[in-house]
Design a protein around this motif. Structure first.
Motif, PDB file in Angstrom:
ATOM      1  N   LEU A  28       0.832  -1.198   0.000  1.00 37.41           N
ATOM      2  CA  LEU A  28       0.000   0.000   0.000  1.00 37.41           C
ATOM      3  C   LEU A  28       0.872   1.255   0.000  1.00 37.41           C
ATOM      4  O   LEU A  28       0.601   2.221  -0.743  1.00 37.41           O
ATOM      5  CB  LEU A  28      -0.926  -0.002   1.215  1.00 37.41           C
ATOM      6  N   ASP A  29       1.927   1.236   0.797  1.00 39.05           N
ATOM      7  CA  ASP A  29       2.858   2.370   0.812  1.00 39.05           C
ATOM      8  C   ASP A  29       3.520   2.542  -0.557  1.00 39.05           C
ATOM      9  O   ASP A  29       3.667   3.675  -1.062  1.00 39.05           O
ATOM     10  CB  ASP A  29       3.923   2.182   1.893  1.00 39.05           C
ATOM     11  N   ALA A  30       3.915   1.419  -1.172  1.00 42.81           N
ATOM     12  CA  ALA A  30       4.534   1.490  -2.496  1.00 42.81           C
ATOM     13  C   ALA A  30       3.539   2.014  -3.521  1.00 42.81           C
ATOM     14  O   ALA A  30       3.878   2.837  -4.389  1.00 42.81           O
ATOM     15  CB  ALA A  30       5.051   0.116  -2.914  1.00 42.81           C
ATOM     16  N   ALA A  31       2.271   1.573  -3.415  1.00 42.10           N
ATOM     17  CA  ALA A  31       1.247   2.045  -4.356  1.00 42.10           C
ATOM     18  C   ALA A  31       0.993   3.536  -4.153  1.00 42.10           C
ATOM     19  O   ALA A  31       0.812   4.288  -5.124  1.00 42.10           O
ATOM     20  CB  ALA A  31      -0.040   1.249  -4.171  1.00 42.10           C
ATOM     21  N   ASP A  32       0.961   3.971  -2.865  1.00 43.64           N
ATOM     22  CA  ASP A  32       0.786   5.404  -2.591  1.00 43.64           C
ATOM     23  C   ASP A  32       1.949   6.215  -3.184  1.00 43.64           C
ATOM     24  O   ASP A  32       1.742   7.297  -3.752  1.00 43.64           O
ATOM     25  CB  ASP A  32       0.687   5.664  -1.081  1.00 43.64           C
ATOM     26  N   ALA A  33       3.166   5.689  -3.047  1.00 45.21           N
ATOM     27  CA  ALA A  33       4.333   6.401  -3.597  1.00 45.21           C
ATOM     28  C   ALA A  33       4.237   6.473  -5.123  1.00 45.21           C
ATOM     29  O   ALA A  33       4.501   7.523  -5.733  1.00 45.21           O
ATOM     30  CB  ALA A  33       5.621   5.707  -3.174  1.00 45.21           C
ATOM     31  N   ALA A  34       3.830   5.350  -5.751  1.00 47.24           N
ATOM     32  CA  ALA A  34       3.697   5.338  -7.211  1.00 47.24           C
ATOM     33  C   ALA A  34       2.592   6.290  -7.651  1.00 47.24           C
ATOM     34  O   ALA A  34       2.719   7.012  -8.648  1.00 47.24           O
ATOM     35  CB  ALA A  34       3.413   3.925  -7.710  1.00 47.24           C
ATOM     36  N   LYS A  35       1.501   6.301  -6.885  1.00 47.13           N
ATOM     37  CA  LYS A  35       0.385   7.197  -7.198  1.00 47.13           C
ATOM     38  C   LYS A  35       0.838   8.655  -7.090  1.00 47.13           C
ATOM     39  O   LYS A  35       0.521   9.486  -7.957  1.00 47.13           O
ATOM     40  CB  LYS A  35      -0.766   6.915  -6.240  1.00 47.13           C
ATOM     41  N   SER A  81      -5.366   3.942  -8.250  1.00 50.16           N
ATOM     42  CA  SER A  81      -6.255   4.390  -7.174  1.00 50.16           C
ATOM     43  C   SER A  81      -7.220   3.268  -6.791  1.00 50.16           C
ATOM     44  O   SER A  81      -7.457   3.016  -5.605  1.00 50.16           O
ATOM     45  CB  SER A  81      -7.025   5.635  -7.609  1.00 50.16           C
ATOM     46  N   ALA A  82      -7.770   2.582  -7.796  1.00 53.00           N
ATOM     47  CA  ALA A  82      -8.676   1.458  -7.525  1.00 53.00           C
ATOM     48  C   ALA A  82      -7.926   0.338  -6.809  1.00 53.00           C
ATOM     49  O   ALA A  82      -8.441  -0.284  -5.874  1.00 53.00           O
ATOM     50  CB  ALA A  82      -9.289   0.950  -8.826  1.00 53.00           C
ATOM     51  N   SER A  83      -6.684   0.079  -7.228  1.00 53.40           N
ATOM     52  CA  SER A  83      -5.873  -0.955  -6.590  1.00 53.40           C
ATOM     53  C   SER A  83      -5.594  -0.604  -5.129  1.00 53.40           C
ATOM     54  O   SER A  83      -5.661  -1.454  -4.250  1.00 53.40           O
ATOM     55  CB  SER A  83      -4.563  -1.139  -7.353  1.00 53.40           C
ATOM     56  N   VAL A  84      -5.277   0.689  -4.893  1.00 48.73           N
ATOM     57  CA  VAL A  84      -5.029   1.132  -3.518  1.00 48.73           C
ATOM     58  C   VAL A  84      -6.289   0.971  -2.686  1.00 48.73           C
ATOM     59  O   VAL A  84      -6.247   0.499  -1.545  1.00 48.73           O
ATOM     60  CB  VAL A  84      -4.523   2.597  -3.514  1.00 48.73           C
ATOM     61  N   ASP A  85      -7.451   1.312  -3.248  1.00 55.30           N
ATOM     62  CA  ASP A  85      -8.708   1.146  -2.516  1.00 55.30           C
ATOM     63  C   ASP A  85      -8.965  -0.334  -2.212  1.00 55.30           C
ATOM     64  O   ASP A  85      -9.395  -0.683  -1.108  1.00 55.30           O
ATOM     65  CB  ASP A  85      -9.879   1.734  -3.324  1.00 55.30           C
ATOM     66  N   ASP A  86      -8.691  -1.205  -3.215  1.00 55.37           N
ATOM     67  CA  ASP A  86      -8.843  -2.643  -2.993  1.00 55.37           C
ATOM     68  C   ASP A  86      -7.905  -3.122  -1.886  1.00 55.37           C
ATOM     69  O   ASP A  86      -8.292  -3.927  -1.026  1.00 55.37           O
ATOM     70  CB  ASP A  86      -8.563  -3.428  -4.286  1.00 55.37           C
ATOM     71  N   GLN A  87      -6.670  -2.619  -1.921  1.00 55.69           N
ATOM     72  CA  GLN A  87      -5.698  -3.012  -0.898  1.00 55.69           C
ATOM     73  C   GLN A  87      -6.165  -2.560   0.493  1.00 55.69           C
ATOM     74  O   GLN A  87      -6.015  -3.270   1.477  1.00 55.69           O
ATOM     75  CB  GLN A  87      -4.311  -2.434  -1.205  1.00 55.69           C
ATOM     76  N   ARG A  88      -6.710  -1.357   0.552  1.00 52.88           N
ATOM     77  CA  ARG A  88      -7.210  -0.854   1.842  1.00 52.88           C
ATOM     78  C   ARG A  88      -8.368  -1.713   2.345  1.00 52.88           C
ATOM     79  O   ARG A  88      -8.458  -2.020   3.526  1.00 52.88           O
ATOM     80  CB  ARG A  88      -7.644   0.606   1.696  1.00 52.88           C
ATOM     81  N   THR A  89      -9.269  -2.078   1.444  1.00 52.35           N
ATOM     82  CA  THR A  89     -10.393  -2.947   1.819  1.00 52.35           C
ATOM     83  C   THR A  89      -9.869  -4.287   2.317  1.00 52.35           C
ATOM     84  O   THR A  89     -10.314  -4.815   3.350  1.00 52.35           O
ATOM     85  CB  THR A  89     -11.334  -3.154   0.614  1.00 52.35           C
ATOM     86  N   HIS A  90      -8.908  -4.843   1.566  1.00 56.46           N
ATOM     87  CA  HIS A  90      -8.307  -6.124   1.961  1.00 56.46           C
ATOM     88  C   HIS A  90      -7.613  -5.999   3.316  1.00 56.46           C
ATOM     89  O   HIS A  90      -7.709  -6.877   4.169  1.00 56.46           O
ATOM     90  CB  HIS A  90      -7.314  -6.580   0.878  1.00 56.46           C
ATOM     91  N   LEU A  91      -6.940  -4.884   3.524  1.00 56.73           N
ATOM     92  CA  LEU A  91      -6.254  -4.622   4.786  1.00 56.73           C
ATOM     93  C   LEU A  91      -7.263  -4.536   5.937  1.00 56.73           C
ATOM     94  O   LEU A  91      -7.031  -5.088   7.016  1.00 56.73           O
ATOM     95  CB  LEU A  91      -5.445  -3.324   4.669  1.00 56.73           C
TER      96      LEU A  91
END
Length: 197
Positions: A28-35, A81-91
């Motif tokens: 999630l941190d890596a996705a946030d950095a990429a975003k 953004s959708a992937s990050v949201d999915d990751q947050r839901t999974h988290l």
């Protein structure tokens, strides 16, 4: 013993879920950095496209190509953004599962303690019942022994009574016999003597 194995399994599952949770946080941190990087690049491109040059310069970049790049970056940003949201839901789901597992582990531990307490009580009651049954058996044996002794004593007493009764009867009979013989001897003596009239 099965409860303790389940507790160990639950602890192992909890550790595995925690490790997976850490990995999800890292992704999630890596996705946030990429975003953030894509958003910065998009901002740079938008600024470049919207800022008019100070002086007319020859077109270095084809506007169509720039629009395509912007669309691709926007699509990638939306997908990220959708992937990050999915990751947050999974988290969040993993956090719920970890919480449930921790509660279940605590419940299993409490259940194991209660079972151990019940097992201890059953053992104590069993020992107490065994002791009481042993005492009752000993008392029954003692009563049986005493009743046998009493029966023997009563029989001996009755036998003594009968024997003493027989002895009394024999003595009485002997006394009557002696008396009878004396009376017979006296009568015979009277018949032998002449009577004086």
């Amino acid at each position: 013993m099965g409860l303790f194995n389940k507790r160990n399994e639950a602890a192992e599952q909890l550790s595995a879920l925690q490790a997976e949770l850490r990995q999800v946080y890292e992704r999630l941190d890596a996705a946030d950095a990429a975003k953030a990087d894509l958003a910065r690049r998009l901002e740079d491109l938008t600024t470049t496209v919207t800022t008019p040059p100070a002086e007319p310069a020859p077109a270095l970049v084809d506007e169509r190509r720039l629009g395509d790049v912007e669309q691709r970056l926007s699509a990638q940003l939306d997908a990220l953004s959708a992937s990050v949201d999915d990751q947050r839901t999974h988290l969040a789901d993993l956090a719920l599962v970890a919480g449930d597992t921790a509660r279940k582990t605590d419940d299993i531990a409490q259940l194991a303690e209660k079972m151990a307490a019940i097992d201890g009580r059953v053992d104590r009651v069993s020992v107490e019942l065994t002791n009481q049954l042993t005492e009752m058996g000993n008392e029954l044996d003692e009563l049986h022994r005493r009743s046998t002794e009493l029966e023997i004593g009563v029989l001996e007493q009755r036998l003594d009574d009968v024997t003493s009764g027989q002895e009394r009867l024999a003595n009485e009979q002997a006394r009557y016999e002696i008396q009878f013989r004396e009376d017979l001897a006296e009568i015979a003596e009277r018949f032998r003597r002449p009577t004086v009239r």
